[in-house]
Design a protein around this motif. Structure first.
Motif, PDB file in Angstrom:
ATOM      1  N   ILE A   1       0.876  -1.172   0.000  1.00  0.00           N
ATOM      2  CA  ILE A   1       0.000   0.000   0.000  1.00  0.00           C
ATOM      3  C   ILE A   1       0.907   1.213   0.000  1.00  0.00           C
ATOM      4  O   ILE A   1       1.772   1.346   0.872  1.00  0.00           O
ATOM      5  CB  ILE A   1      -0.911   0.014   1.244  1.00  0.00           C
ATOM      6  CG1 ILE A   1      -1.871  -1.183   1.223  1.00  0.00           C
ATOM      7  CG2 ILE A   1      -1.707   1.309   1.311  1.00  0.00           C
ATOM      8  CD1 ILE A   1      -2.732  -1.297   2.474  1.00  0.00           C
ATOM      9  N   THR A   2       0.729   2.097  -0.980  1.00  0.00           N
ATOM     10  CA  THR A   2       1.667   3.199  -1.126  1.00  0.00           C
ATOM     11  C   THR A   2       0.973   4.495  -1.504  1.00  0.00           C
ATOM     12  O   THR A   2      -0.134   4.485  -2.052  1.00  0.00           O
ATOM     13  CB  THR A   2       2.740   2.854  -2.183  1.00  0.00           C
ATOM     14  OG1 THR A   2       3.710   3.909  -2.236  1.00  0.00           O
ATOM     15  CG2 THR A   2       2.124   2.662  -3.555  1.00  0.00           C
ATOM     16  N   ALA A   3       1.632   5.620  -1.205  1.00  0.00           N
ATOM     17  CA  ALA A   3       1.188   6.946  -1.618  1.00  0.00           C
ATOM     18  C   ALA A   3       2.405   7.855  -1.650  1.00  0.00           C
ATOM     19  O   ALA A   3       3.342   7.684  -0.870  1.00  0.00           O
ATOM     20  CB  ALA A   3       0.134   7.500  -0.665  1.00  0.00           C
ATOM     21  N   ASP A   4       2.384   8.836  -2.571  1.00  0.00           N
ATOM     22  CA  ASP A   4       3.507   9.764  -2.643  1.00  0.00           C
ATOM     23  C   ASP A   4       3.115  11.172  -3.085  1.00  0.00           C
ATOM     24  O   ASP A   4       3.981  12.021  -3.279  1.00  0.00           O
ATOM     25  CB  ASP A   4       4.610   9.222  -3.561  1.00  0.00           C
ATOM     26  CG  ASP A   4       4.165   9.043  -5.007  1.00  0.00           C
ATOM     27  OD1 ASP A   4       3.015   9.437  -5.338  1.00  0.00           O
ATOM     28  OD2 ASP A   4       4.952   8.504  -5.803  1.00  0.00           O
ATOM     29  N   SER A   5       1.808  11.421  -3.262  1.00  0.00           N
ATOM     30  CA  SER A   5       1.411  12.769  -3.655  1.00  0.00           C
ATOM     31  C   SER A   5       0.055  13.106  -3.058  1.00  0.00           C
ATOM     32  O   SER A   5      -0.712  12.222  -2.663  1.00  0.00           O
ATOM     33  CB  SER A   5       1.360  12.892  -5.180  1.00  0.00           C
ATOM     34  OG  SER A   5       0.293  12.139  -5.718  1.00  0.00           O
ATOM     35  N   GLY A   6      -0.214  14.401  -3.011  1.00  0.00           N
ATOM     36  CA  GLY A   6      -1.459  14.879  -2.441  1.00  0.00           C
ATOM     37  C   GLY A   6      -1.236  15.480  -1.078  1.00  0.00           C
ATOM     38  O   GLY A   6      -0.123  15.471  -0.529  1.00  0.00           O
TER      39      GLY A   6
END
Length: 449
Positions: free
Chosen positions: A121-126
């Motif tokens: 599970i990943t995120a890198d923007s916002g």
């Protein structure tokens, strides 16, 4: 040796038990007829969670309307990956990530690009935001692996609200950060307690192991204890688990939780604390430390009532395609209305050999409301079901794998067959029909504050 505890020769029709060849009629029809036919899953939409300003900077910035994450339909059969061992399933662990989807999670910030890539599970923007579990936990063990880029800022939120604004009232934030203005680096409980030595969170994969019991939170990082914190104010007794995207890229994997404080509802010897519903034909015997239900229809219900809770029930069918289950938040059973409640289905039948196409809702389904997205167990084998019921949100795991995440959006009604019931009710074991041959054991519950 088999001890017969309850039996009745009354030839009475039972709601939720008597099979009928005709399709299920509308909700105005009799409960017995309604329960006879296999259910169709109701399409539901998870609730929109409000935006989540976790710091003053976020609070000052208007957030976009969040978009709930939509789980895959049962037609989309993802590869089955259960990271739990047989020993972990027996111990009560629940996997929070299937390796392919965000089933069971909800973002509180639509502009954060939460996704699944390479089994993480990943995120890198916002903007700053949380990815939360859809149901809460009170006392628990939790574990996850995380990896962040250099200079990134993330965290794991414990017992959090969906929209935490006050870090000392709405959650416990277990930080993941190389730098933080007040020195709450990786492993610190932000606003409460820092680690003895500064710890960087970036680099290769690292593992958090958390135990939250009462007002005490203990944390291990890569097997070494780095935090032992007691909240004298006991601000948070229950809440969601949340993954934070604050700054930079963050990845999570191998997420699992084990509810603690479970109380036995069945002592393995007799049915103390249980009552046979009047008119039951089913026989409930104690065989090898389990409640063996055969013949039917009939119901055995708890004397106590439960509203918001985590429950565990192990079940085993003793022949192919048998139908059973257990009801919860049920009205007290009578001869006329023996089973007015929600039902966790026990039925292992599948269509055309496809485990993502249950022939009768599937073990773990909320019967007549939502089907299990995958049929996990096989007949003649023990399986473990875990139910979390909190308000109008319900989630079910089978052998530690999430199969149902459902919100009851119907209008409130005393009878869960007719509408949404959040009021406490009985737990009731079902003898479905004369062919019933099923056993139950390890029946446990813990109430959610």
């Amino acid at each position: 040796m088999r001890t017969v505890l309850f039996a009745s020769a009354l030839g009475l029709a039972f709601a939720g038990c008597a099979p009928a060849p005709a399709p299920a009629p509308s909700d105005s029809a009799s409960p017995a007829a309604k329960e006879a036919a296999p259910p169709a899953a109701e399409k539901t939409t998870p609730p929109e969670a409000p935006a989540d300003p976790m710091t003053a900077a976020v609070a000052a910035k208007p957030a976009a309307a969040p978009a709930p994450l939509t789980p895959p339909s049962t037609a989309e059969c993802i590869p089955y990956v259960n990271p739990l061992t047989a020993e972990e399933i027996e111990a009560g662990w629940l996997s929070l990530f299937d390796g392919h989807t965000l089933f069971g999670w909800a973002s509180n910030q639509s502009e954060v690009n939460w996704s699944v890539k390479d089994g993480t599970i990943t995120a890198d923007s916002g903007p700053i935001g949380l990815l939360n579990t859809t149901v809460p936990f009170a006392d628990f063990e939790f574990r996850c692996e995380f990896r962040t880029a250099e200079g990134a800022n993330s965290g794991v939120f414990l017992r959090t609200t969906a929209d935490p604004k006050d870090l000392k009232a709405d959650c416990y934030e277990l930080n993941i950060a190389d730098e933080q203005p007040e020195g709450f680096l990786t492993g610190s409980i932000v606003g409460w307690k820092k680690t003895d030595e500064p710890i960087k969170g970036s680099g290769d994969w690292r593992k958090f192991s958390v135990t939250a019991e009462g007002n005490r939170v203990r944390v291990q990082l890569d097997g070494k204890e780095i935090m032992d914190f007691t909240d004298e104010s006991a601000a948070r007794k229950s809440g969601l688990l949340g993954l934070q995207k604050n700054k930079g890229k963050v990845e999570f994997r191998n997420l699992a939780v084990k509810p603690l404080g479970m109380e036995k509802l069945f002592n393995g010897k007799d049915t103390a604390g249980w009552t046979l519903v009047p008119g039951s034909k089913s026989k409930f015997d104690i065989v090898d430390g389990a409640i063996h239900c055969h013949d039917g229809p009939g119901f055995l219900e708890t004397e106590r009532e439960f509203g918001n809770f985590v429950a565990r029930v192990d079940a085993q069918t003793h022949a192919a395609d048998l139908n059973s289950g257990y009801f919860f938040r049920a009205m007290k059973g009578t001869e006329k209305d023996p089973s007015n409640g929600y039902e966790v289905q026990v039925h292992n039948g599948i269509e055309n050999g496809d485990p993502c196409r249950a022939s009768n809702a599937g073990t773990g389904a909320i019967f007549r409301r939502v089907s299990a997205r995958r049929v996990i167990p096989k007949d003649k084998e023990w399986c473990t079901t875990t139910l979390v019921a909190n308000g109008n949100r319900m989630a079910v795991w089978v052998n530690g794998y999430a199969v149902v995440d459902w919100e009851d959006t119907r209008k409130p009604d005393e009878n869960p067959r007719k509408g949404q019931r959040t009021k406490a009710g009985h737990i009731s074991l079902q003898g479905h029909d004369p062919t019933t041959d099923v056993s139950f054991r390890n029946i446990q519950v813990v109430e959610l504050p």
